[in-house]
Design a protein around this motif. Structure first.
Motif, PDB file in Angstrom:
ATOM      1  N   THR A  91      -5.569 -34.945 -22.053  1.00 48.23           N
ATOM      2  CA  THR A  91      -6.742 -34.505 -22.673  1.00 48.23           C
ATOM      3  C   THR A  91      -6.122 -33.555 -23.768  1.00 48.23           C
ATOM      4  O   THR A  91      -5.093 -32.712 -23.440  1.00 48.23           O
ATOM      5  N   LYS A  92      -6.837 -33.255 -24.891  1.00 50.68           N
ATOM      6  CA  LYS A  92      -6.518 -32.255 -25.956  1.00 50.68           C
ATOM      7  C   LYS A  92      -7.098 -30.916 -25.520  1.00 50.68           C
ATOM      8  O   LYS A  92      -8.334 -30.826 -25.104  1.00 50.68           O
ATOM      9  N   LEU A  93      -6.249 -29.949 -25.378  1.00 56.11           N
ATOM     10  CA  LEU A  93      -6.700 -28.711 -24.990  1.00 56.11           C
ATOM     11  C   LEU A  93      -7.653 -28.205 -26.100  1.00 56.11           C
ATOM     12  O   LEU A  93      -7.106 -27.740 -27.305  1.00 56.11           O
ATOM     13  N   LYS A  94      -8.832 -27.569 -25.658  1.00 57.26           N
ATOM     14  CA  LYS A  94      -9.424 -26.702 -26.816  1.00 57.26           C
ATOM     15  C   LYS A  94      -9.069 -25.307 -26.799  1.00 57.26           C
ATOM     16  O   LYS A  94      -9.056 -24.536 -27.849  1.00 57.26           O
ATOM     17  N   GLU A  95      -8.692 -24.822 -25.760  1.00 58.70           N
ATOM     18  CA  GLU A  95      -8.108 -23.473 -25.633  1.00 58.70           C
ATOM     19  C   GLU A  95      -6.547 -23.537 -25.289  1.00 58.70           C
ATOM     20  O   GLU A  95      -6.436 -24.316 -24.296  1.00 58.70           O
ATOM     21  N   ILE A  96      -5.724 -23.326 -26.171  1.00 57.91           N
ATOM     22  CA  ILE A  96      -4.465 -23.265 -26.007  1.00 57.91           C
ATOM     23  C   ILE A  96      -3.755 -22.476 -25.092  1.00 57.91           C
ATOM     24  O   ILE A  96      -2.910 -22.645 -24.000  1.00 57.91           O
ATOM     25  N   CYS A  97      -3.739 -20.993 -25.322  1.00 56.90           N
ATOM     26  CA  CYS A  97      -3.136 -20.055 -24.389  1.00 56.90           C
ATOM     27  C   CYS A  97      -3.920 -18.783 -24.458  1.00 56.90           C
ATOM     28  O   CYS A  97      -4.626 -18.542 -25.571  1.00 56.90           O
ATOM     29  N   LEU A 150      -5.593  -5.348 -24.972  1.00 51.56           N
ATOM     30  CA  LEU A 150      -5.813  -6.680 -26.160  1.00 51.56           C
ATOM     31  C   LEU A 150      -5.674  -7.763 -25.587  1.00 51.56           C
ATOM     32  O   LEU A 150      -4.906  -8.163 -24.647  1.00 51.56           O
ATOM     33  N   ARG A 151      -6.990  -8.721 -25.805  1.00 50.71           N
ATOM     34  CA  ARG A 151      -6.840 -10.078 -25.338  1.00 50.71           C
ATOM     35  C   ARG A 151      -6.993 -11.112 -26.464  1.00 50.71           C
ATOM     36  O   ARG A 151      -8.089 -10.618 -27.028  1.00 50.71           O
ATOM     37  N   LEU A 152      -6.249 -12.126 -26.501  1.00 48.71           N
ATOM     38  CA  LEU A 152      -6.403 -13.020 -27.484  1.00 48.71           C
ATOM     39  C   LEU A 152      -6.594 -14.245 -26.906  1.00 48.71           C
ATOM     40  O   LEU A 152      -5.754 -14.402 -26.127  1.00 48.71           O
ATOM     41  N   ASN A 153      -7.326 -15.328 -27.563  1.00 48.89           N
ATOM     42  CA  ASN A 153      -7.380 -16.425 -27.289  1.00 48.89           C
ATOM     43  C   ASN A 153      -7.084 -17.401 -28.424  1.00 48.89           C
ATOM     44  O   ASN A 153      -7.518 -17.305 -29.587  1.00 48.89           O
ATOM     45  N   ALA A 154      -5.858 -18.067 -28.294  1.00 51.03           N
ATOM     46  CA  ALA A 154      -5.354 -19.183 -29.140  1.00 51.03           C
ATOM     47  C   ALA A 154      -6.072 -20.507 -28.938  1.00 51.03           C
ATOM     48  O   ALA A 154      -5.940 -21.168 -27.859  1.00 51.03           O
ATOM     49  N   THR A 155      -7.174 -20.888 -29.749  1.00 49.95           N
ATOM     50  CA  THR A 155      -7.838 -22.002 -29.686  1.00 49.95           C
ATOM     51  C   THR A 155      -7.222 -23.067 -30.507  1.00 49.95           C
ATOM     52  O   THR A 155      -6.800 -22.548 -31.617  1.00 49.95           O
ATOM     53  N   ASP A 170      -9.134 -24.618 -32.408  1.00 50.78           N
ATOM     54  CA  ASP A 170      -9.885 -24.418 -33.725  1.00 50.78           C
ATOM     55  C   ASP A 170      -9.221 -23.300 -34.399  1.00 50.78           C
ATOM     56  O   ASP A 170      -9.682 -22.128 -34.184  1.00 50.78           O
ATOM     57  N   LEU A 171      -8.522 -23.459 -35.414  1.00 53.05           N
ATOM     58  CA  LEU A 171      -7.667 -22.465 -35.803  1.00 53.05           C
ATOM     59  C   LEU A 171      -8.492 -21.372 -36.587  1.00 53.05           C
ATOM     60  O   LEU A 171      -8.168 -20.231 -36.859  1.00 53.05           O
ATOM     61  N   ASP A 172      -9.717 -21.795 -37.235  1.00 52.54           N
ATOM     62  CA  ASP A 172     -10.493 -20.788 -37.853  1.00 52.54           C
ATOM     63  C   ASP A 172     -10.968 -19.641 -36.892  1.00 52.54           C
ATOM     64  O   ASP A 172     -10.975 -18.466 -37.228  1.00 52.54           O
ATOM     65  N   LYS A 173     -11.328 -20.263 -35.614  1.00 54.47           N
ATOM     66  CA  LYS A 173     -11.891 -19.568 -34.652  1.00 54.47           C
ATOM     67  C   LYS A 173     -10.701 -18.439 -34.116  1.00 54.47           C
ATOM     68  O   LYS A 173     -10.930 -17.208 -33.889  1.00 54.47           O
ATOM     69  N   PHE A 174      -9.391 -19.018 -34.042  1.00 54.83           N
ATOM     70  CA  PHE A 174      -8.316 -18.436 -33.572  1.00 54.83           C
ATOM     71  C   PHE A 174      -8.185 -17.096 -34.684  1.00 54.83           C
ATOM     72  O   PHE A 174      -7.747 -16.020 -34.253  1.00 54.83           O
ATOM     73  N   ALA A 175      -7.921 -17.460 -35.853  1.00 51.32           N
ATOM     74  CA  ALA A 175      -7.624 -16.412 -36.966  1.00 51.32           C
ATOM     75  C   ALA A 175      -8.771 -15.313 -36.962  1.00 51.32           C
ATOM     76  O   ALA A 175      -8.186 -14.291 -37.149  1.00 51.32           O
ATOM     77  N   ARG A 176     -10.093 -15.885 -36.715  1.00 54.29           N
ATOM     78  CA  ARG A 176     -11.113 -14.618 -36.718  1.00 54.29           C
ATOM     79  C   ARG A 176     -10.916 -13.738 -35.698  1.00 54.29           C
ATOM     80  O   ARG A 176     -10.901 -12.487 -35.647  1.00 54.29           O
ATOM     81  N   ASP A 177     -10.364 -14.471 -34.509  1.00 50.40           N
ATOM     82  CA  ASP A 177     -10.307 -13.532 -33.190  1.00 50.40           C
ATOM     83  C   ASP A 177      -9.189 -12.437 -33.356  1.00 50.40           C
ATOM     84  O   ASP A 177      -9.476 -11.394 -33.205  1.00 50.40           O
ATOM     85  N   LEU A 229      -8.515 -15.978 -16.092  1.00 54.22           N
ATOM     86  CA  LEU A 229      -7.381 -16.708 -16.362  1.00 54.22           C
ATOM     87  C   LEU A 229      -7.754 -18.197 -16.820  1.00 54.22           C
ATOM     88  O   LEU A 229      -8.681 -18.736 -16.372  1.00 54.22           O
ATOM     89  N   GLY A 230      -6.994 -18.744 -17.872  1.00 53.72           N
ATOM     90  CA  GLY A 230      -7.127 -20.282 -18.047  1.00 53.72           C
ATOM     91  C   GLY A 230      -6.026 -21.076 -17.698  1.00 53.72           C
ATOM     92  O   GLY A 230      -5.114 -20.747 -16.985  1.00 53.72           O
ATOM     93  N   LEU A 231      -5.657 -22.006 -18.429  1.00 56.23           N
ATOM     94  CA  LEU A 231      -4.617 -22.980 -18.204  1.00 56.23           C
ATOM     95  C   LEU A 231      -2.998 -22.537 -18.420  1.00 56.23           C
ATOM     96  O   LEU A 231      -2.232 -22.322 -17.562  1.00 56.23           O
TER      97      LEU A 231
END
Ligand code: FAD
Length: 493
Positions: free
Chosen positions: A81-87, A95-100, A102-109, A323-325
């Motif tokens: 499966t392709k991950l929607k949330e990478i890390c 600070l907490r960041l979510n690498a998704t 969806d790169l626009d979402k990641f950049a906005r975060d 926590l995520g994957l």
């Protein structure tokens, strides 16, 4: 049928076996361990299942390709499966960041939570794309050691664009110029560790690595990382490849009349004849233990090794919704951590901690209301450090750090534990000094200082896996098998 012998059932050994079988060879694989996979192993303990080594799966197309080559539908063997949330990234300052994906979402975060802008992130990822475009054919997909590689028009075009690969400053320096916020630079500096290197020494060319994750995507195999091994071994056995487990090869045999030519291997004092031999074990041990009477390429074998890892496999008697994957808990002072690893050859008192929890996706990997934590820090390759002492200290520091950032006492949830360190990585997988990725990539010339995929001294002897060209990690190890395959087609025809 011509006969091929593969030494080692690591991922590249299995891939090489499949490729040669498809090519018409009769193939035997000799593996020192009782199971296939090498570093890509698996641990079961108290109802928990852990992938022992790799946890991040990129470039699944390289695995699929093997099924297609054999005329099979990959999906009948292997699903992912392709991950929607990478890390998920956690910093000491809260600070907490979510690498998704969806790169626009990641950049906005990043823009919302740091002093960096979304435009900075996009510019950086574009640079990463460019480096990939210029380097992948030259450094990854073809031999660097054959003239014919340089005669392709696309190789020549790439060489003309080498000015764009950012080889003359360090990754950390480049990333500081891309990002106003040091924490964003830190997030992207981390990619140097994907091949066991130091962002404060390695060339910014390593900024190609995020391209694999953000452009092609990050994935999780349905049956865990070890599912890759199971699926490929199933295919290999269907093709008629014979696996001989707990059979350690003692010597590579070659004729010494005229130009040396491969004759076979020796296992338990018995000779097994072959037309082609492919060694999947660490090139260092291939020369030191198996190739008697052949002069070693000293310069290549004395290159700095990549980093190793200290891993705690913890069965956790609780669920952690924060926590995520894939999760990273960053060191407060990243440079200090890398100085500890690379200059002092020791373990930082505040290491960056990676936690992988496959049970977030694969429920069967842990009992109900429990999680399987793979907790890893980067450490130097083994040069005789006092590991028992370092492990004790690191364990306490890791527990303190995670408990502090999650604001929760994690130690009381640990119900079972196993530990892997550089010594046991070498013992279990035959990787010299426990290095995860062969040699480090801490200088611009590293790519040229990995051993070729063929022997220039013994005809029909080949080398695959993470310690030779094009380098470590599952995708590159799989490419090493492909490069050999390309070469053998021209030898056999
Ligand atoms: P190896 O796995 O090195 O296997 C070599 C095999 O040869 C072993 O099975 C060994 O038993 C066998 N052997 C040795 N000597 C002999 C002998 N004399 N006779 C017969 N057999 C012998 N990569 C990623 O892509 N993503 C990740 O997230 C990632 N994380 C990692 C985390 C850890 C902790 C580790 C250890 C590695 C990680 N890697 C990751 C790297 C990846 O695991 C390796 O690059 C890859 O698996 C190497 O495969 P290989 O083909 O070189 O064979």
């Amino acid at each position: 049928k011509p006969k091929a012998i593969i030494i080692g059932a690591g991922i590249a050994g299995i891939a090489s076996a499949i490729r040669l079988s498809v090519k018409g060879y009769d193939v035997d694989v000799f593996e020192a361990n009782s199971k296939p996979g090498g570093k890509l192993g698996e641990i079961k303990m108290n109802g928990f299942r852990f992938d022992a080594g790799p946890s991040l799966f990129t470039m699944p197309q390289y695995v699929d390709e093997l099924f297609k080559l054999a005329g099979k539908n990959p999906e009948d063997y292997f699903k992912y499966t392709k991950l929607k949330e990478i890390c998920r990234y956690f910093y000491e300052d809260g600070l907490r960041l979510n690498a998704t994906a969806d790169l626009d979402k990641f950049a906005r975060d990043i823009e919302e939570k740091t002093h960096s802008t979304a435009a900075e992130v996009q510019r950086y990822l574009k640079k990463s794309d460019t480096i990939y475009e210029v380097t992948h054919r030259v450094f990854l997909e073809r031999s660097l050691h054959k003239l014919k590689s340089y005669l392709h028009w696309d190789t020549l075009k790439s060489i003309l664009r080498f000015g764009q690969i950012d080889a003359f400053r360090t990754q950390a320096k480049a990333n500081r110029s891309f990002f106003k916020d040091e924490r964003t630079a830190q997030l992207f500096n981390r990619y140097a560790t994907y091949n066991g290197s130091d962002p404060y020494q390695a060339p910014a060319t390593l900024n190609v690595i995020p391209h694999f994750e953000y452009h092609f995507g990050a994935f999780i195999p349905k049956d865990g990382m070890y599912g890759i091994v199971n699926a490929l071994v199933k295919l290999a056995e269907e093709l008629g490849i014979r696996f001989h487990y707990s059979q350690k090869v003692e010597e590579i045999l070659y004729s010494s009349v005229g130009k040396p030519k491969i004759e076979g291997v020796k296992v338990n004092d018995k000779t097994h004849k072959a037309d082609i031999v492919i060694s999947n074990l660490d090139i260092w041990f291939t020369y030191k233990n198996l190739l008697k009477g052949i002069t070693e390429p000293k310069k290549l074998l004395t290159q700095e090794r990549s980093s190793s890892a200290l891993i705690f496999y913890w069965g956790m008697d609780s669920n952690y919704s924060d926590l995520g994957l894939h999760n990273i808990f960053f060191a407060e002072d990243y440079q200090k951590e890398f100085n500890a690893i690379w200059k002092d050859k020791t373990v930082s008192s505040d290491p960056t901690v990676y936690i992988n929890i496959s049970a977030k996706y694969i429920r069967a990997d842990a009992p109900a209301n429990a999680e399987n934590w793979f907790v890893m820090i980067n450490v130097p390759a083994n040069s005789g450090q006092n590991w028992d002492h370092l492990i004790k200290e690191a364990r306490a520091n890791i527990i303190k750090k995670i408990s502090r950032i999650l604001n929760r006492n994690i130690e009381k949830d640990i119900v079972c534990e196993q530990i892997l360190d550089p010594r046991s990585i070498e013992g279990k997988t035959g990787s010299y000094q426990g290095a995860l990725y062969g040699n480090s990539s801490n200088n611009q010339f590293s790519a040229f200082l990995r051993h070729a995929n063929f022997s220039s001294k013994v005809k029909n002897l080949y080398f695959c896996g993470g310690s030779v060209h094009p380098g470590g990690g599952i995708p590159l190890a799989l490419l090493s098998a492909k490069i050999i395959d390309d070469d053998i087609s021209s030898v056999v025809q």
